[in-house]
Design a protein around this motif. Structure first.
Motif, PDB file in Angstrom:
ATOM      1  N   HIS A  17       0.837  -1.200   0.000  1.00 15.07           N
ATOM      2  CA  HIS A  17       0.000   0.000   0.000  1.00 15.07           C
ATOM      3  C   HIS A  17       0.875   1.254   0.000  1.00 15.07           C
ATOM      4  CE1 HIS A  17      -3.247   2.743   0.936  1.00 15.07           C
ATOM      5  NE2 HIS A  17      -2.538   3.197   1.963  1.00 15.07           N
ATOM      6  N   GLU A  18       1.923   1.242   0.822  1.00 17.40           N
ATOM      7  CA  GLU A  18       2.818   2.393   0.922  1.00 17.40           C
ATOM      8  C   GLU A  18       3.508   2.696  -0.409  1.00 17.40           C
ATOM      9  OE1 GLU A  18       3.635   4.511   3.512  1.00 17.40           O
ATOM     10  OE2 GLU A  18       1.953   3.657   4.611  1.00 17.40           O
ATOM     11  N   SER A  54       7.583  12.172  -4.010  1.00 17.80           N
ATOM     12  CA  SER A  54       7.073  10.804  -4.131  1.00 17.80           C
ATOM     13  C   SER A  54       8.193   9.845  -4.525  1.00 17.80           C
ATOM     14  CB  SER A  54       5.945  10.736  -5.161  1.00 17.80           C
ATOM     15  OG  SER A  54       4.854  11.521  -4.731  1.00 17.80           O
ATOM     16  N   GLY A  55       9.057  10.287  -5.412  1.00 17.60           N
ATOM     17  CA  GLY A  55      10.195   9.452  -5.833  1.00 17.60           C
ATOM     18  C   GLY A  55      11.128   9.167  -4.680  1.00 17.60           C
ATOM     19  N   ARG A  56      11.399  10.200  -3.880  1.00 17.16           N
ATOM     20  CA  ARG A  56      12.285  10.002  -2.715  1.00 17.16           C
ATOM     21  C   ARG A  56      11.634   9.053  -1.699  1.00 17.16           C
ATOM     22  NH1 ARG A  56      13.116  16.060  -2.960  1.00 17.16           N
ATOM     23  NH2 ARG A  56      14.974  16.269  -4.260  1.00 17.16           N
ATOM     24  N   HIS A  57      10.325   9.219  -1.477  1.00 18.81           N
ATOM     25  CA  HIS A  57       9.607   8.346  -0.555  1.00 18.81           C
ATOM     26  C   HIS A  57       9.643   6.899  -1.059  1.00 18.81           C
ATOM     27  CE1 HIS A  57       6.834   7.173   2.579  1.00 18.81           C
ATOM     28  NE2 HIS A  57       5.959   6.727   1.692  1.00 18.81           N
ATOM     29  N   LEU A  58       9.425   6.745  -2.343  1.00 12.70           N
ATOM     30  CA  LEU A  58       9.457   5.418  -2.949  1.00 12.70           C
ATOM     31  C   LEU A  58      10.842   4.795  -2.803  1.00 12.70           C
ATOM     32  CD1 LEU A  58       7.773   3.393  -4.498  1.00 12.70           C
ATOM     33  CD2 LEU A  58       8.434   4.536  -6.607  1.00 12.70           C
ATOM     34  N   LEU A  59      11.889   5.584  -3.022  1.00 15.89           N
ATOM     35  CA  LEU A  59      13.261   5.103  -2.879  1.00 15.89           C
ATOM     36  C   LEU A  59      13.497   4.641  -1.433  1.00 15.89           C
ATOM     37  CD1 LEU A  59      16.088   4.651  -4.016  1.00 15.89           C
ATOM     38  CD2 LEU A  59      16.611   7.029  -3.438  1.00 15.89           C
ATOM     39  N   SER A  60      12.994   5.392  -0.462  1.00 18.54           N
ATOM     40  CA  SER A  60      13.140   5.033   0.951  1.00 18.54           C
ATOM     41  C   SER A  60      12.441   3.708   1.239  1.00 18.54           C
ATOM     42  CB  SER A  60      12.549   6.145   1.814  1.00 18.54           C
ATOM     43  OG  SER A  60      12.446   5.722   3.150  1.00 18.54           O
ATOM     44  N   ARG A  64       2.317   1.902  -3.482  1.00 14.45           N
ATOM     45  CA  ARG A  64       1.330   2.346  -4.473  1.00 14.45           C
ATOM     46  C   ARG A  64       1.032   3.841  -4.368  1.00 14.45           C
ATOM     47  NH1 ARG A  64      -2.238  -1.859  -3.016  1.00 14.45           N
ATOM     48  NH2 ARG A  64      -1.416  -3.708  -3.972  1.00 14.45           N
ATOM     49  N   THR A  65       0.967   4.372  -3.147  1.00 18.19           N
ATOM     50  CA  THR A  65       0.592   5.778  -2.951  1.00 18.19           C
ATOM     51  C   THR A  65       1.540   6.743  -3.665  1.00 18.19           C
ATOM     52  OG1 THR A  65      -0.466   5.200  -0.864  1.00 18.19           O
ATOM     53  CG2 THR A  65       0.068   7.525  -1.195  1.00 18.19           C
ATOM     54  N   PRO A  66       2.871   6.695  -3.438  1.00 16.80           N
ATOM     55  CA  PRO A  66       3.748   7.629  -4.155  1.00 16.80           C
ATOM     56  C   PRO A  66       3.797   7.364  -5.666  1.00 16.80           C
ATOM     57  CG  PRO A  66       5.061   6.143  -2.783  1.00 16.80           C
ATOM     58  CD  PRO A  66       3.628   5.912  -2.451  1.00 16.80           C
ATOM     59  N   ILE A  67       3.652   6.109  -6.050  1.00 23.47           N
ATOM     60  CA  ILE A  67       3.668   5.821  -7.490  1.00 23.47           C
ATOM     61  C   ILE A  67       2.472   6.484  -8.170  1.00 23.47           C
ATOM     62  CG2 ILE A  67       3.330   3.983  -9.195  1.00 23.47           C
ATOM     63  CD1 ILE A  67       5.142   2.212  -7.519  1.00 23.47           C
ATOM     64  N   MET A  68       1.296   6.371  -7.543  1.00 28.44           N
ATOM     65  CA  MET A  68       0.107   6.988  -8.135  1.00 28.44           C
ATOM     66  C   MET A  68       0.258   8.515  -8.193  1.00 28.44           C
ATOM     67  SD  MET A  68      -1.522   4.418  -9.031  1.00 28.44           S
ATOM     68  CE  MET A  68      -3.042   5.111  -9.626  1.00 28.44           C
ATOM     69  N   ALA A  69       0.854   9.110  -7.148  1.00 24.48           N
ATOM     70  CA  ALA A  69       1.070  10.564  -7.144  1.00 24.48           C
ATOM     71  C   ALA A  69       2.027  10.960  -8.267  1.00 24.48           C
ATOM     72  CB  ALA A  69       1.615  11.015  -5.796  1.00 24.48           C
ATOM     73  N   MET A  70       3.086  10.186  -8.418  1.00 21.64           N
ATOM     74  CA  MET A  70       4.071  10.486  -9.482  1.00 21.64           C
ATOM     75  C   MET A  70       3.425  10.358 -10.865  1.00 21.64           C
ATOM     76  SD  MET A  70       7.406   8.500  -7.941  1.00 21.64           S
ATOM     77  CE  MET A  70       8.314   8.545  -9.466  1.00 21.64           C
ATOM     78  N   LEU A  71       2.701   9.251 -11.065  1.00 22.98           N
ATOM     79  CA  LEU A  71       2.089   9.027 -12.370  1.00 22.98           C
ATOM     80  C   LEU A  71       1.039  10.095 -12.697  1.00 22.98           C
ATOM     81  CD1 LEU A  71       1.680   5.139 -12.339  1.00 22.98           C
ATOM     82  CD2 LEU A  71       3.319   6.497 -13.682  1.00 22.98           C
TER      83      LEU A  71
END
Length: 196
Positions: free
Chosen positions: A143-144, A178-184, A146-153
């Motif tokens: 879930h975590e 969102s990219g930084r969060h996803l990387l984390s 998916r959230t930044p990926i959807m924001a980025m897209l």
């Protein structure tokens, strides 16, 4: 001949008459009770063990004598260091008229085996709990991620279709955060896999 077998065994071997009085005991049994053969002869379980244990031992002996056949029991005995568990095979001895006159017992201490079984069960339960925690973590992580990926897209789509200024700083900021969060999150997953 029986005494020779009894003295070389690592199990407690003993013979008791119909009234529960000891007739013979192997060396291991004598060492366990810290008595000699002479001191043991004629004594009963009530003379040697706590009353509760003696009651169980006597009841099991009677069952064997009444049934006239071998039986196996799990018996416990409190000793100074801990409660010991024994597997006791008891069988009747018959006189010439085929009446049981005594019971012979062979009791093997299985305390270490029991403790190992308990430790294995606890380890199994801990492993199952860890597996459930890992599954919950991965479900939450899914879930975590998916959230930044959807924001980025979403932001990238808006920029790509020209609905906004291509240099829109707010949308670019969303993509970067969102990219930084996803990387984390991905790094956390990698740390988990390295830990496992």
């Amino acid at each position: 001949r029986l005494q020779g077998i009894m003295d070389n065994s690592t199990a407690a071997i003993y013979v008791k008459d119909r009234n529960g009085r000891y007739l013979l005991a192997g060396r291991y049994m004598q060492e366990l009770l810290q008595v000699t053969q002479e001191q043991l002869a004629g004594r009963t379980d009530y003379d040697l063990f706590p009353h509760e244990s003696a009651e169980v031992f006597r009841a099991n002996d009677k069952r064997v004598l009444e049934a006239g056949c071998p039986m196996e029991f799990e018996e416990t005995l409190s000793r100074e260091d801990q409660v010991h568990t024994y597997i006791s095979l008891k069988f009747p001895l018959f006189d010439t008229s085929e009446r049981p006159y005594a019971v012979c017992g062979i009791s093997t201490d299985i305390t270490k085996r029991q403790l190992t079984r308990v430790a294995l069960q606890e380890a199994k339960e801990a492993a199952e709990a860890a597996s459930r925690a890992k599954s919950a973590f991965l479900a939450n992580m899914s879930h975590e991620i998916r959230t930044p990926i959807m924001a980025m897209l979403g932001s990238a789509e808006v920029l790509a279709h020209g609905s906004a200024d291509r240099s829109d700083p707010e949308r670019l900021d969303v993509i970067l955060r969102s990219g930084r969060h996803l990387l984390s999150l991905v790094e956390d997953l990698l740390d988990l896999s390295r830990t496992e």
